[in-house]
Design an enzyme around this catalytic site. Structure first.
Site, PDB file in Angstrom:
ATOM      1  N   GLY A  79      -5.612  23.375  29.832  1.00 15.61           N
ATOM      2  CA  GLY A  79      -4.670  22.734  28.929  1.00 15.61           C
ATOM      3  C   GLY A  79      -5.349  21.630  28.135  1.00 15.61           C
ATOM      4  N   GLY A 127      -5.554  26.000  33.212  1.00 14.76           N
ATOM      5  CA  GLY A 127      -4.494  26.706  32.505  1.00 14.76           C
ATOM      6  C   GLY A 127      -4.884  28.102  32.068  1.00 14.76           C
ATOM      7  N   GLU A 150      -9.233  20.992  38.715  1.00 12.70           N
ATOM      8  CA  GLU A 150      -8.373  19.838  38.442  1.00 12.70           C
ATOM      9  C   GLU A 150      -8.723  18.589  39.236  1.00 12.70           C
ATOM     10  OE1 GLU A 150      -6.229  23.452  37.045  1.00 12.70           O
ATOM     11  OE2 GLU A 150      -7.380  22.940  38.838  1.00 12.70           O
ATOM     12  N   ASP A 158      -2.697  23.627  39.484  1.00 12.11           N
ATOM     13  CA  ASP A 158      -1.316  24.037  39.246  1.00 12.11           C
ATOM     14  C   ASP A 158      -1.299  25.432  38.617  1.00 12.11           C
ATOM     15  OD1 ASP A 158      -2.414  23.128  36.839  1.00 12.11           O
ATOM     16  OD2 ASP A 158      -0.534  22.308  36.104  1.00 12.11           O
TER      17      ASP A 158
END
Length: 367
Positions: A79, A127, A150, A158
């Site tokens: 992201g 992402g 992350e 996530d």
């Protein structure tokens, strides 16, 4: 990070240039088109992909979907975290909207009614992994680098990571999530994070085969037939296979301090050099992010897909204010001093009750 556009180009025009869509031979192609930014995704791109995928799902002339990235460096490096940082610092809500809509897109791909072929050439990080792990056919090349990195910026894996990582055999997924280490094609196949290997030089040939495909059986079987003639489903000597006994031992330990202590002091299956390298890597990561990640993945192992996304969203809603993400982005992306001041600063300063507090109200959500 974005392509240069003429001054009169509208914001919508820019977004549409960042996700290209076309249809050829009953296949819908979605191309992430921010090569200068390693195809990192923004909220606008999430919305464009969502709209296009919904339209294709209802179109009887579309038999399958291909996901790919522009350039030869990345499918998607995650992201656009800088925009989320700016949103939080500016008191806006973009960072909140982004995760809600990104997770909804990822979940839709897991349940998509038509086969999805993901071309995972180059970096597939964060992402990017969320976009491909729901695909039916996941293709890697010699340029592929997969990771859920992350924890390096004080966050947790996530985009469905709490579902797909702990379902990798043994403790391999826990290792990947807690350390954020990158893997290549052989290990991606070994872990079940990819299905096919294809030399990048043959991607053009694959495109030609898809253009000329005569649809005969089910679309999924037809696509599998094309890949079977060009690609292979395993590669020799995946490095993680040799490390598997050590990883399964160390990353089944109860908490992050125990993992690091044992990595330093215990040798399993001639893995001591790897163990010390792993400790060095983990000591650069956010202690809180690693600890929360470990608990999240162990919970996710027993949750259905939808509840895994719900758990991640539950953590998201606390993390910008209570976690280490803002400091990690400051140190690694904004100021680039590469000296994040993690809170707590070391794994030995972790408070188990503080770690558990991030999960405290999730049981109410599950009911």
């Amino acid at each position: 990070m974005t392509a240069q556009v003429s001054p009169e180009a509208s914001h919508t025009d820019i977004q549409q240039q960042e996700v290209l869509s076309e249809v050829r031979n009953h296949i819908g192609y979605l191309t992430l088109n921010r090569p200068a930014g390693l195809n990192a995704i923004t909220l606008g791109m999430v919305r464009l992909m969502t709209t296009q995928l919904h339209a294709w799902a209802d179109d009887p002339l579309i038999y399958a979907v291909v996901l790919r990235g522009s350039g030869d460096k990345a499918f998607c490096a995650g992201g656009d975290i800088r925009s989320l940082y700016d949103s939080f610092k500016g008191g806006d809500t973009l960072h909140e909207d982004f995760f809600v809509e990104e997770y909804a897109l990822d979940l839709a791909l897991h349940h998509y009614p038509k086969p999805v072929l993901a071309l995972m050439d180059g970096f597939v990080l964060g992402g990017g992994m969320g976009l491909v792990q729901g695909a039916d056919l996941r293709v890697v090349t010699e340029r592929s680098r997969l990771a859920m990195p992350e924890v390096a910026i004080g966050y947790f894996p996530d985009v469905g990571g709490s579902y797909f990582l702990p379902r990798i055999p043994g403790e391999l997924g826990i290792y990947l999530g807690v350390t954020g280490v990158q893997i290549r094609a052989a290990d991606a196949l070994y872990c079940g994070l990819a299905d096919w290997y294809l030399d990048s030089a043959r991607l053009t040939e694959l495109a030609q085969k898809l253009d000329g495909l005569q649809w005969r059986d089910s679309p999924l079987k037809d696509l599998q037939g094309v890949l079977a003639r060009l690609a292979v489903q395993q590669l020799p000597d995946p490095p993680l296979a040799a490390l598997r006994p050590a990883i399964d031992h160390f990353f089944a330990l109860p908490d992050v301090p125990s993992i690091i202590e044992q990595l330093q002091q215990v040798t399993v299956a001639d893995s001591h050099a790897w163990a010390l390298t792993t400790v060095d890597l983990m000591q650069t990561r956010s202690p809180l992010a690693m600890a929360v990640t470990l608990q999240m993945l162990r919970r996710g192992r027993h949750l259905p897909l939808e509840q895994c996304f719900a758990l991640e969203l539950h953590l998201d809603r606390q993390w910008f204010a209570r976690g280490d993400l803002i400091e990690g982005v400051r140190a690694l992306i904004i100021d680039k001093d590469k000296k994040p001041q993690w809170n707590p600063p070391t794994v030995h300063a972790l408070d188990a009750s503080h770690v558990q507090s991030f999960f405290r109200d999730f049981a109410q959500i599950e009911k």
